[in-house]
Design a protein around this motif. Structure first.
Motif, PDB file in Angstrom:
ATOM      1  N   VAL A  95      45.256  39.245 -19.384  1.00  0.00           N
ATOM      2  CA  VAL A  95      46.429  39.554 -20.203  1.00  0.00           C
ATOM      3  C   VAL A  95      46.367  41.032 -20.579  1.00  0.00           C
ATOM      4  O   VAL A  95      45.580  41.436 -21.424  1.00  0.00           O
ATOM      5  N   GLY A  96      47.164  41.826 -19.879  1.00  0.00           N
ATOM      6  CA  GLY A  96      47.157  43.258 -20.152  1.00  0.00           C
ATOM      7  C   GLY A  96      45.813  43.907 -19.918  1.00  0.00           C
ATOM      8  O   GLY A  96      45.449  44.866 -20.611  1.00  0.00           O
ATOM      9  N   GLY A  97      45.043  43.391 -18.968  1.00  0.00           N
ATOM     10  CA  GLY A  97      43.735  43.948 -18.658  1.00  0.00           C
ATOM     11  C   GLY A  97      42.603  43.351 -19.456  1.00  0.00           C
ATOM     12  O   GLY A  97      41.432  43.645 -19.195  1.00  0.00           O
ATOM     13  N   GLU A  98      42.920  42.492 -20.420  1.00  0.00           N
ATOM     14  CA  GLU A  98      41.881  41.829 -21.198  1.00  0.00           C
ATOM     15  C   GLU A  98      41.650  40.432 -20.639  1.00  0.00           C
ATOM     16  O   GLU A  98      42.591  39.672 -20.423  1.00  0.00           O
ATOM     17  N   LEU A  99      40.373  40.085 -20.396  1.00  0.00           N
ATOM     18  CA  LEU A  99      40.019  38.785 -19.851  1.00  0.00           C
ATOM     19  C   LEU A  99      39.813  37.783 -20.972  1.00  0.00           C
ATOM     20  O   LEU A  99      38.987  38.006 -21.872  1.00  0.00           O
ATOM     21  N   VAL A 100      40.576  36.688 -20.906  1.00  0.00           N
ATOM     22  CA  VAL A 100      40.515  35.647 -21.932  1.00  0.00           C
ATOM     23  C   VAL A 100      40.078  34.348 -21.265  1.00  0.00           C
ATOM     24  O   VAL A 100      40.703  33.909 -20.293  1.00  0.00           O
ATOM     25  N   PRO A 101      39.003  33.721 -21.749  1.00  0.00           N
ATOM     26  CA  PRO A 101      38.542  32.492 -21.101  1.00  0.00           C
ATOM     27  C   PRO A 101      39.535  31.349 -21.273  1.00  0.00           C
ATOM     28  O   PRO A 101      40.197  31.227 -22.301  1.00  0.00           O
ATOM     29  N   LEU A 102      39.644  30.533 -20.242  1.00  0.00           N
ATOM     30  CA  LEU A 102      40.483  29.343 -20.246  1.00  0.00           C
ATOM     31  C   LEU A 102      39.596  28.109 -20.147  1.00  0.00           C
ATOM     32  O   LEU A 102      38.460  28.197 -19.698  1.00  0.00           O
ATOM     33  N   PRO A 103      40.107  26.927 -20.533  1.00  0.00           N
ATOM     34  CA  PRO A 103      41.428  26.616 -21.082  1.00  0.00           C
ATOM     35  C   PRO A 103      41.657  27.296 -22.433  1.00  0.00           C
ATOM     36  O   PRO A 103      40.743  27.879 -23.017  1.00  0.00           O
ATOM     37  N   LEU A 104      42.904  27.205 -22.902  1.00  0.00           N
ATOM     38  CA  LEU A 104      43.278  27.880 -24.137  1.00  0.00           C
ATOM     39  C   LEU A 104      42.370  27.452 -25.283  1.00  0.00           C
ATOM     40  O   LEU A 104      42.208  26.271 -25.572  1.00  0.00           O
ATOM     41  N   GLY A 105      41.783  28.448 -25.930  1.00  0.00           N
ATOM     42  CA  GLY A 105      40.884  28.191 -27.049  1.00  0.00           C
ATOM     43  C   GLY A 105      41.011  29.268 -28.100  1.00  0.00           C
ATOM     44  O   GLY A 105      42.002  30.017 -28.154  1.00  0.00           O
ATOM     45  N   LEU A 106      39.975  29.397 -28.912  1.00  0.00           N
ATOM     46  CA  LEU A 106      40.034  30.311 -30.042  1.00  0.00           C
ATOM     47  C   LEU A 106      40.239  31.753 -29.588  1.00  0.00           C
ATOM     48  O   LEU A 106      40.960  32.520 -30.251  1.00  0.00           O
ATOM     49  N   GLU A 107      39.635  32.141 -28.458  1.00  0.00           N
ATOM     50  CA  GLU A 107      39.802  33.521 -27.974  1.00  0.00           C
ATOM     51  C   GLU A 107      41.266  33.814 -27.658  1.00  0.00           C
ATOM     52  O   GLU A 107      41.782  34.890 -27.995  1.00  0.00           O
ATOM     53  N   ALA A 108      41.938  32.870 -26.988  1.00  0.00           N
ATOM     54  CA  ALA A 108      43.347  33.068 -26.641  1.00  0.00           C
ATOM     55  C   ALA A 108      44.222  33.113 -27.893  1.00  0.00           C
ATOM     56  O   ALA A 108      45.167  33.909 -27.977  1.00  0.00           O
ATOM     57  N   ILE A 109      43.929  32.269 -28.867  1.00  0.00           N
ATOM     58  CA  ILE A 109      44.716  32.237 -30.102  1.00  0.00           C
ATOM     59  C   ILE A 109      44.563  33.548 -30.864  1.00  0.00           C
ATOM     60  O   ILE A 109      45.540  34.122 -31.380  1.00  0.00           O
ATOM     61  N   ARG A 110      43.346  34.056 -30.941  1.00  0.00           N
ATOM     62  CA  ARG A 110      43.112  35.322 -31.640  1.00  0.00           C
ATOM     63  C   ARG A 110      43.886  36.462 -30.987  1.00  0.00           C
ATOM     64  O   ARG A 110      44.499  37.285 -31.669  1.00  0.00           O
ATOM     65  N   LEU A 111      43.884  36.507 -29.643  1.00  0.00           N
ATOM     66  CA  LEU A 111      44.621  37.557 -28.957  1.00  0.00           C
ATOM     67  C   LEU A 111      46.115  37.400 -29.173  1.00  0.00           C
ATOM     68  O   LEU A 111      46.825  38.378 -29.460  1.00  0.00           O
ATOM     69  N   LEU A 148      55.376  23.321 -25.349  1.00  0.00           N
ATOM     70  CA  LEU A 148      55.835  23.792 -26.660  1.00  0.00           C
ATOM     71  C   LEU A 148      55.353  22.884 -27.779  1.00  0.00           C
ATOM     72  O   LEU A 148      54.992  23.355 -28.870  1.00  0.00           O
ATOM     73  N   ALA A 149      55.320  21.584 -27.525  1.00  0.00           N
ATOM     74  CA  ALA A 149      54.857  20.651 -28.553  1.00  0.00           C
ATOM     75  C   ALA A 149      53.356  20.750 -28.783  1.00  0.00           C
ATOM     76  O   ALA A 149      52.864  20.427 -29.865  1.00  0.00           O
ATOM     77  N   ALA A 150      52.629  21.228 -27.768  1.00  0.00           N
ATOM     78  CA  ALA A 150      51.172  21.300 -27.883  1.00  0.00           C
ATOM     79  C   ALA A 150      50.680  22.644 -28.394  1.00  0.00           C
ATOM     80  O   ALA A 150      49.746  22.708 -29.206  1.00  0.00           O
ATOM     81  N   VAL A 151      51.297  23.744 -27.938  1.00  0.00           N
ATOM     82  CA  VAL A 151      50.751  25.058 -28.259  1.00  0.00           C
ATOM     83  C   VAL A 151      51.740  25.987 -28.942  1.00  0.00           C
ATOM     84  O   VAL A 151      51.373  27.089 -29.369  1.00  0.00           O
ATOM     85  N   GLY A 152      53.005  25.578 -29.051  1.00  0.00           N
ATOM     86  CA  GLY A 152      53.991  26.428 -29.695  1.00  0.00           C
ATOM     87  C   GLY A 152      54.494  27.524 -28.765  1.00  0.00           C
ATOM     88  O   GLY A 152      53.941  27.766 -27.687  1.00  0.00           O
ATOM     89  N   PRO A 153      55.550  28.228 -29.169  1.00  0.00           N
ATOM     90  CA  PRO A 153      56.199  29.198 -28.280  1.00  0.00           C
ATOM     91  C   PRO A 153      55.389  30.449 -27.983  1.00  0.00           C
ATOM     92  O   PRO A 153      55.512  31.033 -26.913  1.00  0.00           O
ATOM     93  N   ARG A 154      54.545  30.892 -28.921  1.00  0.00           N
ATOM     94  CA  ARG A 154      53.824  32.146 -28.672  1.00  0.00           C
ATOM     95  C   ARG A 154      52.809  31.997 -27.540  1.00  0.00           C
ATOM     96  O   ARG A 154      52.790  32.783 -26.589  1.00  0.00           O
ATOM     97  N   LEU A 155      51.956  31.013 -27.661  1.00  0.00           N
ATOM     98  CA  LEU A 155      50.965  30.788 -26.610  1.00  0.00           C
ATOM     99  C   LEU A 155      51.640  30.384 -25.303  1.00  0.00           C
ATOM    100  O   LEU A 155      51.184  30.751 -24.216  1.00  0.00           O
ATOM    101  N   TYR A 156      52.730  29.635 -25.415  1.00  0.00           N
ATOM    102  CA  TYR A 156      53.467  29.220 -24.215  1.00  0.00           C
ATOM    103  C   TYR A 156      53.949  30.437 -23.439  1.00  0.00           C
ATOM    104  O   TYR A 156      53.781  30.526 -22.213  1.00  0.00           O
TER     105      TYR A 156
END
Length: 388
Positions: A95-111, A148-156
């Protein structure tokens, strides 16, 4: 005149399912002859592997494949035929050159929320607040609604929409909910990798191609390079035919044609300083034309590559040299696939199985199904007056 012996079983397709079933049938029925028909020059179908002549790296032309399973029968079966290297698959999103581990977790939410200090509790509150307006009280009708029901629009928007759209070639609002729920998810702790609940994860020391080569190194298995699109293309056989190719094509599309998409992996030698830093990286942003890269040099068991070139596979929707056709997971396709499976059960002497009758199964599920089918078919053949 001495009669020409017929194979006991014919299998259409030398993919993972077909080759495991062939190997297991010959083990359960000593003396049985299994003939496998394959239209390509590769064993293992989408799980095939080969070696890059420039770097010496073993790679899967159709993408990276790691076996992850909690089924002891599956793991014992594979490990009994090749040496397995323990390896937990890890994927990162760029994401913009930053590597975020998957599946979606705390690192992705913080970013996504721009707060590197978020605790798990605060992260949960933020995501659930954003997702709350999308809880409709009914089952999601599409992958977009499920996301959208699981992660909301921002993470989606940051991680999901672009990935699904680029992979499937269509908007998530046109795809079945399972496209999201089977592949994504959300956790509020640091990400530990894919399939963390699986008891065993690994890859063969010599690559999956070595595993498949061992399966067919059997005097009771014959692989013929032969295209078989329907009954009229089959050689005579004694007991059964297992068809692992597309079920709608096998029946000449009598009930209709399953809608499909196509992805491919373009392999290129890439300058080391620009090559991805991880084995599997996804690119959900709209500015990158591909949605995933594979860099097998980062997998365990690979030889040292002294060159300044790195083999990288760029996966995208559309045509290419390593094309993969797949059935779109839509409600109409699901109903048509069920109709074909019912139609197939009425075909005397035929068994329809493998990827040809499903949307997608992981390697562990596919191997378990092949072992189970072989066990059941072997018992049926043993009871036949024509056996042995």
């Amino acid at each position: 005149m001495v009669p020409v012996r017929r194979p006991d079983v014919v299998i259409v397709g030398a993919g993972l399912f077909g080759l495991v079933a062939a190997d297991r049938l010959t083990a359960l029925l000593p003396g049985a002859w299994v003939m496998v028909l394959e239209s390509t020059d590769r064993l293992g179908g989408l799980c095939a592997s080969t070696t890059c002549p420039h770097t010496g790296v073993t790679y899967n032309p159709y993408g990276t494949h790691t076996l992850a399973t909690s089924n002891p029968r599956v793991w014992r079966y594979v490990a009994g035929r090749t040496r397995m290297i323990s390896h937990q698959r890890r994927t990162y999103a760029d994401v913009g050159g930053e590597l975020v581990p998957l599946p979606l977790g705390l690192e992705a939410i913080r970013l996504c929320y721009g707060d590197a200090s978020l605790t798990s509790e605060k992260a949960r509150v933020l995501v659930e607040r954003d997702a709350a307006p999308h809880h409709t009280g009914r089952a999601p009708a599409s992958a977009e609604e499920a996301a959208l029901a699981a992660v909301g629009p921002r993470l989606y928007e940051m991680f999901v929409r672009g990935h699904i759209t680029k992979q499937w070639g269509t908007s998530p609002d046109r795809l079945a909910p399972g496209v999201f729920s089977d592949r994504f998810g959300i956790r509020f702790t640091p990400t530990a990798g894919h399939r963390t609940a699986a008891r065993w994860q690994g890859i063969p020391a010599g690559g999956w191609g070595d595993f498949f080569g061992r399966l067919v190194d059997n005097r009771d298995i014959t692989v013929l390079r032969r295209h078989a699109a329907s009954v009229r293309d089959l050689p005579p056989y004694t007991h059964a035919c297992i068809v692992t190719t597309s079920i709608d094509a096998w029946f000449d599309h009598d009930l209709g044609t399953l809608a499909r998409g196509r992805i491919c992996v373009d392999w290129r030698l890439t300058d080391r300083h620009t090559a991805p830093a991880t084995a599997t990286t996804t690119y959900p942003g709209p500015d990158v034309p591909y949605y995933r890269t594979h860099t097998p040099e980062h997998l365990p068991g690979q030889p040292a590559n002294p060159t300044e070139k790195v083999l990288v596979g760029y996966e995208h929707h559309g045509d290419g040299p390593n094309a993969i056709d797949f059935v779109l997971r839509t409600p109409d396709n699901a109903a048509l696939a069920d109709a074909y499976r019912t139609h197939g059960r009425n075909a005397d002497g035929f068994v329809f199985a493998g990827r040809g009758t499903t949307f997608h199964d992981d390697m562990g599920t596919t191997i378990a199904a092949a072992l189970a089918l072989a066990a059941g078919l072997a018992k049926t053949i043993e009871r036949s007056p024509a056996w042995p």
